[in-house]
Write a protein that holds these residues in place. Structure first.
Motif, short mmCIF file in Angstrom:
data_model
loop_
_atom_site.label_atom_id
_atom_site.label_comp_id
_atom_site.label_asym_id
_atom_site.label_seq_id
_atom_site.Cartn_x
_atom_site.Cartn_y
_atom_site.Cartn_z
N ALA A 1 0.83 -1.21 0.00
CA ALA A 1 0.00 0.00 0.00
C ALA A 1 0.87 1.26 0.00
O ALA A 1 0.55 2.25 -0.68
CB ALA A 1 -0.93 0.00 1.21
N MET A 2 1.97 1.24 0.73
CA MET A 2 2.87 2.39 0.77
C MET A 2 3.67 2.51 -0.53
O MET A 2 4.02 3.62 -0.95
CB MET A 2 3.79 2.32 1.99
N TRP A 3 3.99 1.39 -1.16
CA TRP A 3 4.60 1.47 -2.49
C TRP A 3 3.65 2.18 -3.44
O TRP A 3 4.06 3.02 -4.25
CB TRP A 3 4.89 0.07 -3.02
N TRP A 4 2.38 1.81 -3.36
CA TRP A 4 1.36 2.46 -4.19
C TRP A 4 1.31 3.96 -3.89
O TRP A 4 1.27 4.79 -4.81
CB TRP A 4 -0.01 1.83 -3.94
N ALA A 5 1.30 4.34 -2.60
CA ALA A 5 1.21 5.75 -2.23
C ALA A 5 2.40 6.53 -2.77
O ALA A 5 2.25 7.66 -3.28
CB ALA A 5 1.15 5.88 -0.70
N THR A 6 3.59 5.95 -2.69
CA THR A 6 4.78 6.62 -3.20
C THR A 6 4.69 6.81 -4.71
O THR A 6 4.96 7.90 -5.23
CB THR A 6 6.04 5.81 -2.85
N GLY A 7 4.29 5.77 -5.42
CA GLY A 7 4.16 5.87 -6.86
C GLY A 7 3.04 6.81 -7.28
O GLY A 7 3.17 7.57 -8.25
N PHE A 8 1.94 6.77 -6.55
CA PHE A 8 0.76 7.58 -6.84
C PHE A 8 1.11 9.07 -6.79
O PHE A 8 0.86 9.83 -7.75
CB PHE A 8 -0.32 7.24 -5.80
N LEU B 1 11.05 6.89 -11.39
CA LEU B 1 11.29 5.45 -11.39
C LEU B 1 12.40 5.08 -10.41
O LEU B 1 12.30 4.08 -9.68
CB LEU B 1 11.67 5.00 -12.80
N VAL B 2 13.45 5.89 -10.36
CA VAL B 2 14.56 5.62 -9.44
C VAL B 2 14.08 5.67 -7.99
O VAL B 2 14.41 4.80 -7.18
CB VAL B 2 15.71 6.63 -9.67
N VAL B 3 13.28 6.70 -7.67
CA VAL B 3 12.75 6.81 -6.30
C VAL B 3 11.89 5.60 -5.96
O VAL B 3 11.99 5.03 -4.87
CB VAL B 3 11.94 8.11 -6.15
N GLN B 4 11.05 5.20 -6.92
CA GLN B 4 10.15 4.08 -6.68
C GLN B 4 10.91 2.78 -6.49
O GLN B 4 10.63 2.01 -5.55
CB GLN B 4 9.16 3.95 -7.84
N VAL B 5 11.87 2.51 -7.36
CA VAL B 5 12.64 1.27 -7.27
C VAL B 5 13.45 1.23 -5.99
O VAL B 5 13.52 0.19 -5.30
CB VAL B 5 13.55 1.11 -8.51
N TYR B 6 14.06 2.36 -5.63
CA TYR B 6 14.87 2.41 -4.40
C TYR B 6 14.00 2.14 -3.18
O TYR B 6 14.38 1.38 -2.28
CB TYR B 6 15.55 3.76 -4.27
N THR B 7 12.82 2.78 -3.14
CA THR B 7 11.91 2.58 -2.01
C THR B 7 11.48 1.13 -1.90
O THR B 7 11.49 0.54 -0.80
CB THR B 7 10.66 3.48 -2.17
#
Length: 575
Positions: free
Chosen positions: A493-500, A543-549
């Motif tokens: 859910a937090m991955w989703w929030a970060t990407g969103f 994308l970099v932020v998302q992958v790193y997270t």
């Protein structure tokens, strides 16, 4: 009920093993006025640097203390009521009703997705505080000292402009039938009224909570009555279709307004970060051992409750595991029943009204309500609308001033003031006074369109949620032990929030670079494909932020797996 049973949160349980988990009513009721348990901090043992306790990375050792027994949900209502108050005058009565009036119900999907997303964000912001007693800013400092300062500056840009007091003043002037041009005088009066309310008692948080709970009760009750007397109830038939219209966005939509709406599908931005600080003031979990901010004008000279530099940790015994599970359950219930349900009710009612009476409008929210909607309804409906809208805007300014001051004081004190010997209580009243005077000065400039202030703050709110969603996800999965860290469902859910928020932040950044500075090389498209070269660079950044997270949090989860004996005792619904 049998004589050997006692009613606790969630129903009837035996006094056997559950007696060690749930607080008796007379103890639980203390949480209604916040709970502080003074403790001899220096005599407490330091938590070992092992997998069973939060990681310090050399940034201050946690002290061992008992996780308190768990009260009822009804005893801990408060932080989410303040958060609801901060939300009503932004997204729920301003941005989303305007977006639906302008673009139709096809956007409703983004509203409810935004609300549910913020449910996960806000409760994750509380997790560190419940487990350690520390604020989220102290936790960010443990990651890197840059982040508290970053959020302080971004927070001021977000809520440093008193657009909500200005909007409430316009609504008040129109409601009582005087010239709307008098809004600066009324707005200044409202700022002074907010400051004076803080002088009503010695414990600052208790004053704000009681005021916001009362305002929210009136606003929600008024909204429920409105939908039946205004004549917009038929619009509810459009809600299901809009709720499942995932991904639909009008081509000519102002992305700044839309990102503001996403951030304000709830409180948004800097205000969300106050959820953990309010949880500390209320006494959730281990935060019961941290002091509350007192008003030095209402207390004796030198009277303090200590907010310790480093927080607390509890031993992973079976009893503490079960207490943690129960604490996490009631904190989620408090936030869902107060914040989520309250938002869905009030905002949906407001949207039905604007969809019915202001469809296709091209004006800002304040003008839409005053000049388009209210003249189209009957006298009784108009009067109730004025009351509900005024309360929504006023309660939001009230909560925003509170959140900004409380967050900023926490950052300033932890990052500099503690070592400099500052008095936390005096810092609070000083910044409260300074920020109130700043708001009065801004209102005194008599800006003609308060709506502009709301759009500016909302866009910044949306952008700043991107990095702190990533930080909170990494923090809770790499620094907390297995039994208190989020489960996989919450991590996703937090991955989703970060990407969103990352996705829409990139669209906003691009639109500003292109529209304001003429840098067409940074143009982006909603579908990503077809973006300009600089636009692709922005998408790569996201994308970099998302992958790193995702990598850091997944790595943290896997490394902590099976490191705490019987950790499953602490897990439950949406752990």
């Amino acid at each position: 009920m049998e004589p050997d049973e006692t009613r606790t949160d969630g129903g009837v349980t035996s006094t056997g093993k559950d007696a060690d988990v749930f607080a008796e009513d007379e103890v639980g009721e203390q949480y209604r006025d916040t709970v502080y348990r003074d403790i001899d901090y220096e005599s407490l043992e330091s938590a070992p640097e092992t997998a069973e306790y939060p990681k310090t990375d050399g940034e201050g050792r946690f002290r061992l203390a008992e996780l308190p027994k768990v009260p009822k949900v009804s005893h801990i209502v408060g932080p989410s009521a303040i958060m609801l108050g901060a939300s009503l005058g932004s997204g729920e009565t301003m941005f989303w009703p305007t977006l639906v009036a302008q673009n139709g119900w096809g956007l409703y999907w983004a509203f409810w997705v935004g609300v549910i997303t913020q449910f996960f964000i806000n409760t994750e912001l509380q997790r560190w505080t419940i487990a350690t007693g520390e604020s989220i800013f102290r936790a960010f400092e443990r990651l890197n000292s840059f982040w508290p300062w970053f959020f302080l500056v971004a927070g001021f840009l977000h809520v440093g402009w008193p657009g909500w007091a200005a909007g409430a003043a316009e609504m008040f002037a129109a409601g009582i039938g005087i010239d709307r041009g008098n809004w600066p005088v009324i707005g200044i009066g409202l700022m002074i009224l907010i400051w004076l309310s803080y002088q009503a008692g010695p414990i600052v948080y208790n004053i704000i909570e009681k005021a916001q709970v009362a305002l929210m009760f009136v606003a929600i009750a008024g909204a429920v009555v409105l939908i039946f007397i205004v004549g917009s109830v038929g619009q509810l038939a459009n809600v299901p279709g809009g709720a499942v219209n995932f991904g639909a966005l009008p081509q000519d939509m102002d992305i700044a307004v839309f990102l503001g709406g996403l951030a304000y599908a709830g409180a948004g931005g800097y205000i969300n970060l106050a959820q953990g600080v309010w949880a500390r003031e209320k006494g959730y979990g281990m935060a019961t051992y941290q002091g509350r901010v007192l008003n030095p004008l209402q207390t004796g000279e030198g009277e303090v409750e200590t907010v310790h530099e480093s927080g607390f940790a509890f031993e992973p015994t079976q009893t503490n595991m079960r207490r943690w599970k129960a604490w996490w359950k009631i904190c989620q219930q408090e936030h869902f029943l107060t914040f989520v349900v309250g938002l869905l009710v009030v905002a949906t009612v407001a949207m039905t009204i604007t969809a019915e009476f202001a469809s296709g409008t091209d004006v800002g929210a304040i003008d839409m309500w005053i000049n388009v909607v209210i003249p189209a309804v009957g006298p009784l409906s108009a009067a109730l609308l004025f009351i509900v809208l005024f309360i929504a805007l006023f309660s939001t300014q009230y909560a925003i001033l509170e959140a900004f001051v409380r967050n900023s004081v926490d950052i300033l004190y932890e990052m500099y003031g503690r070592s400099a010997g500052w008095d936390l209580n005096k810092v609070f009243i000083g910044l409260l006074t300074g920020f109130t005077l700043w708001g009065i000065a801004i209102i005194g400039l008599q800006l003609q369109q308060p709506w502009i202030l709301l759009v500016l703050g909302a866009a910044i709110a949306g952008v700043m949620m991107w990095p702190y969603n990533a930080l909170v996800t990494i923090l809770n999965t790499t620094r907390l032990p297995e039994h208190t860290e989020p489960g996989w469902a919450r991590v996703v859910a937090m991955w989703w929030a970060t990407g969103f928020f990352g996705y829409f932040s990139i669209l906003l950044i691009s639109s500003q670079l292109v529209g304001r500075f003429g840098l067409d090389v940074f143009e982006t498209t909603i579908g990503v494909v077809g973006s300009a070269p600089g636009g692709y660079v922005l998408w790569v950044l996201a994308l970099v932020v998302q992958v790193y997270t995702m990598y850091r949090s997944a790595q943290g989860k896997m490394q902590s797996s099976d490191t705490v004996e019987n950790a499953e005792e602490a897990t439950g619904l949406l752990a």
